[in-house]
Write an enzyme that holds these catalytic residues in place. Structure first.
Site, PDB file in Angstrom:
ATOM      1  CB  ALA A  95      -0.967  -0.058   1.234  1.00 15.15           C
ATOM      2  CG  ASP A 108      -3.708  -3.281   1.465  1.00 16.85           C
ATOM      3  OD1 ASP A 108      -3.354  -4.529   2.126  1.00 16.85           O
ATOM      4  OD2 ASP A 108      -2.996  -3.030   0.560  1.00 16.85           O
TER       5      ASP A 108
HETATM    6  O1  MRU Z   1      -1.211  -7.293  -3.223  1.00 12.59           O
HETATM    7  P1  MRU Z   1      -0.076  -6.696  -2.376  1.00 12.59           P
HETATM    8  O2  MRU Z   1       1.208  -7.537  -2.128  1.00 12.59           O
HETATM    9  O3  MRU Z   1       0.314  -5.382  -2.810  1.00 12.59           O
HETATM   10  O4  MRU Z   1      -0.586  -6.659  -0.846  1.00 12.59           O
HETATM   11  C1  MRU Z   1       0.201  -6.087   0.221  1.00 12.59           C
HETATM   12  C2  MRU Z   1      -0.500  -6.407   1.468  1.00 12.59           C
HETATM   13  O5  MRU Z   1      -1.663  -6.788   1.625  1.00 12.59           O
HETATM   14  C3  MRU Z   1       0.163  -5.549   2.634  1.00 12.59           C
HETATM   15  O6  MRU Z   1      -0.023  -6.407   3.897  1.00 12.59           O
HETATM   16  C4  MRU Z   1      -0.497  -4.455   2.757  1.00 12.59           C
HETATM   17  O7  MRU Z   1      -0.165  -3.557   1.699  1.00 12.59           O
HETATM   18  C5  MRU Z   1       0.434  -3.626   3.992  1.00 12.59           C
HETATM   19  S1  MRU Z   1       2.013  -3.152   3.536  1.00 12.59           S
HETATM   20  C6  MRU Z   1       2.827  -2.032   4.320  1.00 12.59           C
END
Ligand code: MRU
Length: 342
Positions: free
Chosen positions: A51, A228
């Protein structure tokens, strides 16, 4: 903009590069992102992900695109495209809206650069602060379960949940990390392990389906994940599988925390059911892209279901570890947007 270099994004002479996370851990390949359109493709394909990092990558790409003579409609169009690449993580929308705020027909490119640099600085600082708060929760010798990747591949800083883990290791808390592989795209198995290995943090990689058994056998004392988007009633969206882990932690009476920067709070979102959930391509379930080579194990023409995120209800969250402190879900509802830039 001034040059910068972080684990998964760098700027050299106004040329922007992202580390292609699809190819990790086998290969470290940097991709040049020449235009917002290219950046949209990199974000959609998860070359760049997490995110806070997609927010930073999109903001940089938009700012580099805007020249003093670029017309506002062209910038707005690029902004719209960037925002639509991944709908669940609120950081992306907030960052782009912040860069675009009060833009007139004659875009102030210096102001855009200033805001982008400030955004990056704040995200890095927020990671440090999250780690500082989070580490206070961790007792010596704990087994910590984490999901997806929340480290320096997902943020421009040390990470959110993984930042807490890093700090706990640095403070010699003698922790052991259980890394859930995170089907379907294996962010845990490929990326979190890559980060932990680099810092010699002891870990065990497990299949997602093994978490409950480990909790039952007393190996796990705490679950730490990212977020997110956090709704104002304390429900939150995170990588698919998080809700299942929260349910299992609840059953085993284990503390379950979501660590996130305040840029992940969505003050306009009352509850989790209002959070849009990104649906991903079906081939991600039917097989896997190993180093960009597709391996398919399912037969042709399957009915599949591939939501990238799920919603964990507030009732299953012990506390949120934010950069401003540790909050119960009730306390989240009391936070006010004026306190934060984003
Ligand atoms: O689909 P992604 O790999 O972008 O998903 C990321 C996540 O779900 C993380 O846990 C979230 O973005 C928090 S990252 C600091």
């Amino acid at each position: 903009m001034k040059d910068f270099e972080y684990t998964a994004i760098r700027l050299r002479d106004n040329k922007l590069f992202v580390l292609d996370q699809r190819q990790l851990p086998q290969k470290e390949v940097w991709l040049k992102a020449k235009t917002p359109d290219e950046m949209c493709e990199y974000i959609s394909k998860l070359c760049v992900r997490g995110a806070p990092l997609i927010a930073v990558a999109a903001a940089c790409s938009l700012t580099l695109f805007a020249k003093p003579k670029t017309k506002k409609p062209a910038i707005s169009e690029a902004a719209k495209k960037l925002k639509s690449t991944r709908p669940t993580a609120v950081n992306l929308t907030k960052a782009i809206d912040y860069i675009m705020k009060d833009m007139t027909d004659k875009p102030d490119t210096e102001e855009m650069e200033k805001r982008t640099e400030q955004l990056i600085k704040e995200e890095i600082k927020m990671c440090e602060d999250i780690a500082r708060w989070g580490v206070s929760l961790i007792e010596k010798g704990e087994g910590l379960l984490t999901h997806c990747n929340t480290g320096s591949l997902a943020t421009p800083g040390i990470g959110t949940a993984l930042g807490v883990i890093r700090k706990a290791h640095k403070e010699e808390k003698n922790i052991h990390v259980y890394v859930a592989e995170t089907r379907p795209l294996l962010q845990g198995a490929r990326l979190t392990t890559w980060e932990l290995k680099k810092e010699n943090i002891p870990y065990t990689l497990i299949c997602d389906s093994m978490a409950a058994m480990l909790m039952q056998s007393g190996k796990i004392q705490r679950v730490l994940v990212g977020a997110d988007r956090i709704a104002m009633n304390g429900d939150f969206a995170n990588k698919i599988g998080t809700y299942g882990l929260a349910t299992q932690a609840h059953h085993h009476q284990l503390p379950f925390h979501s660590a996130a920067p305040t840029s992940t709070l969505d003050f306009s979102c009352k509850k989790g059911t209002n959070i849009p959930i990104e649906q991903r391509p079906l081939y991600e379930i039917e097989g896997f892209n190993q180093n960009l080579k597709k391996i398919k194990w399912a037969p042709e023409n399957n009915q599949t279901f591939n939501p990238a995120f799920d919603i964990t209800p507030a009732a299953l969250v012990t506390s949120f570890i934010l950069d401003t402190g540790i909050y119960t879900t009730e306390e989240i509802a009391g936070l006010k947007p004026v306190q934060f830039t984003l």
